[in-house]
Design an enzyme around this catalytic site. Structure first.
Site, mmCIF file in Angstrom:
data_model
loop_
_atom_site.group_PDB
_atom_site.id
_atom_site.type_symbol
_atom_site.label_atom_id
_atom_site.label_comp_id
_atom_site.label_asym_id
_atom_site.label_seq_id
_atom_site.Cartn_x
_atom_site.Cartn_y
_atom_site.Cartn_z
ATOM 1 N N ALA A 14 2.138 -8.594 19.653
ATOM 2 C CA ALA A 14 2.800 -9.071 18.440
ATOM 3 C C ALA A 14 2.533 -10.560 18.246
ATOM 4 C CB ALA A 14 4.302 -8.809 18.526
ATOM 5 N N SER A 37 -1.875 -3.543 24.958
ATOM 6 C CA SER A 37 -1.700 -3.021 23.610
ATOM 7 C C SER A 37 -2.056 -1.542 23.669
ATOM 8 C CB SER A 37 -2.607 -3.751 22.617
ATOM 9 O OG SER A 37 -2.468 -3.195 21.322
ATOM 10 N N ARG A 38 -1.581 -0.789 22.697
ATOM 11 C CA ARG A 38 -1.960 0.629 22.677
ATOM 12 C C ARG A 38 -3.471 0.785 22.550
ATOM 13 N NH1 ARG A 38 1.875 2.583 17.915
ATOM 14 N NH2 ARG A 38 1.210 0.525 17.212
ATOM 15 N N TYR A 66 0.585 0.775 27.318
ATOM 16 C CA TYR A 66 1.734 0.150 27.960
ATOM 17 C C TYR A 66 2.012 0.739 29.339
ATOM 18 C CZ TYR A 66 2.460 -1.067 23.032
ATOM 19 O OH TYR A 66 2.294 -1.501 21.738
ATOM 20 N N LYS A 105 14.650 -9.896 20.246
ATOM 21 C CA LYS A 105 15.890 -9.475 19.636
ATOM 22 C C LYS A 105 15.611 -8.988 18.212
ATOM 23 C CE LYS A 105 15.779 -12.134 17.201
ATOM 24 N NZ LYS A 105 14.619 -12.207 16.288
ATOM 25 N N ASP A 190 16.761 -9.558 12.578
ATOM 26 C CA ASP A 190 15.736 -10.566 12.828
ATOM 27 C C ASP A 190 16.302 -11.983 12.792
ATOM 28 O OD1 ASP A 190 13.288 -11.709 13.257
ATOM 29 O OD2 ASP A 190 12.527 -11.358 11.242
#
Length: 371
Positions: A14, A37-38, A66, A105, A190
């Site tokens: 991310a 990452s995938r 992961y 979070k 967020d």
């Protein structure tokens, strides 16, 4: 633990992980071992781009999947910046793999998820912490000293805060398309998380008895999922008579201010989440005086500015590097600190109550669950 550094893995490429790529390097007691990452190609691109800008002494390994990262024996802790909708699953899987968990979070989509995360970490004797960076700022320590001193503010009466970003049309369209499953809490999760955490911190984590929430703007995802908040207002009421209000939004100009009002003074901070760029952080204590003399009415400003020598970001000693240093200290010591999961769960429960109020017509919601 025999090795001198906490060995980290990043679970997901991310955008926020780019900032924490450097924070891990700057912590002083941490080393980044791998990024997953995938898609292995995406992990490799992330590592190459970040390493070119902020090089680590040893290039972190790019991992596809992961699960493969969690299976590595050379990783002690994982940082999880995955979307909220899948964050709980991977936090629990990380704990079950014996990895300490630092996660973004909001901690989960609802308190029940966070309870499962906290239980999994306790069961596997690993540390859990959420990624609120300002909790590790030296400025916050200075503000606590002012609050505890009591002389300049007096008894607390009200806490107000706003955290907002003026997002563009493309972002808001993305919210409508995907956030129903990935980020169902929208701006409340967020941005509002920070306002709630700051309020709870100021009151030493006393939980409000009643909250009222209102969704001021929303996006409707396809498929009938609940609307995602784009702008949200909340009010909190505490048993000691203190109240709090907050506003968070993806549709208002950039703002991140907070004011703690006491009977005889105010503590004001204009950048409580993301410090303004520079080498020193600041906050103000204002004890304005209203003077009336005949026909003359004057408000006199009596403002004291507190400056803290602390870099704003991307440097040793910044709040993000301190976050990773503090967490790594816990891992290296082998001593789990229950304070961090406790305040995460409190924050999530208060957030849940605010959203429940908003979705029930802004009725007052009591928080009765023991915390």
């Amino acid at each position: 633990m025999s090795h001198p550094f906490c060995r980290w893995g990043i679970l997901g490429a991310a955008n926020i992980a780019r900032k924490n790529w450097q924070a891990i390097r700057d912590a002083g007691n941490a080393t980044l071992v791998a990024v997953a990452s995938r898609d292995a190609a995406r992990a490799a691109a992330f590592v190459a781009e970040c390493q070119a800008e902020v090089p680590h002494p040893q290039v972190p390994v790019a991992v596809g999947g992961y699960e493969a990262l969690l299976a590595r024996p050379d990783i002690d802790a994982v940082y999880i910046p995955l979307p909220t909708g899948v964050r709980a699953e991977w936090a629990i899987r990380a704990a079950e793999a014996g990895k300490h968990v630092l996660a973004e979070k909001p901690a989960g989509s609802m308190a029940a998820e966070v309870e499962r995360i906290v239980a999994a970490c306790a069961r596997n004797r690993v540390q859990y912490m959420d990624g609120v960076m300002f909790m590790h700022s030296r400025r916050l320590e200075r503000m606590r000293a002012v609050l505890d001193e009591g002389k300049r503010l007096g008894a607390l009466r009200h806490i107000a805060s706003q955290f907002s970003f003026a997002e563009d049309a493309e972002f808001l369209a993305t919210v409508a398309r995907s956030h129903g499953t990935l980020e169902p809490l929208g701006c409340l999760g967020d941005l509002g998380w920070y306002c709630l955490r700051f309020t709870l911190w100021a009151l030493r984590y006393e939980v409000p008895v009643t909250v009222i929430g209102r969704i001021c703007a929303e996006a409707q995802p396809p498929g009938g999922a609940p609307a995602v908040p784009l702008a949200f207002q909340g009010n909190l009421f505490f048993s000691n008579g203190v109240s709090a209000s907050f506003y968070c939004s993806f549709t208002a100009q950039n703002a991140q201010w907070a004011t703690i009002s006491g009977e005889c003074g105010l503590l004001e901070i204009r950048d409580f989440v993301l410090p303004f760029a520079g080498s020193a952080l600041r906050f103000d204590v204002d004890r304005s005086e209203f003077a009336v003399k005949g026909c003359r009415f004057d408000m006199h400003e009596h403002r004291e500015t507190e400056n803290v020598a602390e870099p704003a970001n991307n440097a040793v000693g910044s709040q993000e590097s301190s976050l990773f240093r503090v967490f790594s200290e816990r891992v290296l010591s082998g001593q789990i600190d229950p304070h961090w999961p406790e305040i995460t769960l409190k924050t999530q429960r208060v957030l849940d109550a605010c959203l429940r109020s908003a979705r029930q017509g802004s009725i007052p919601v009591s928080i009765t669950t023991p915390i």
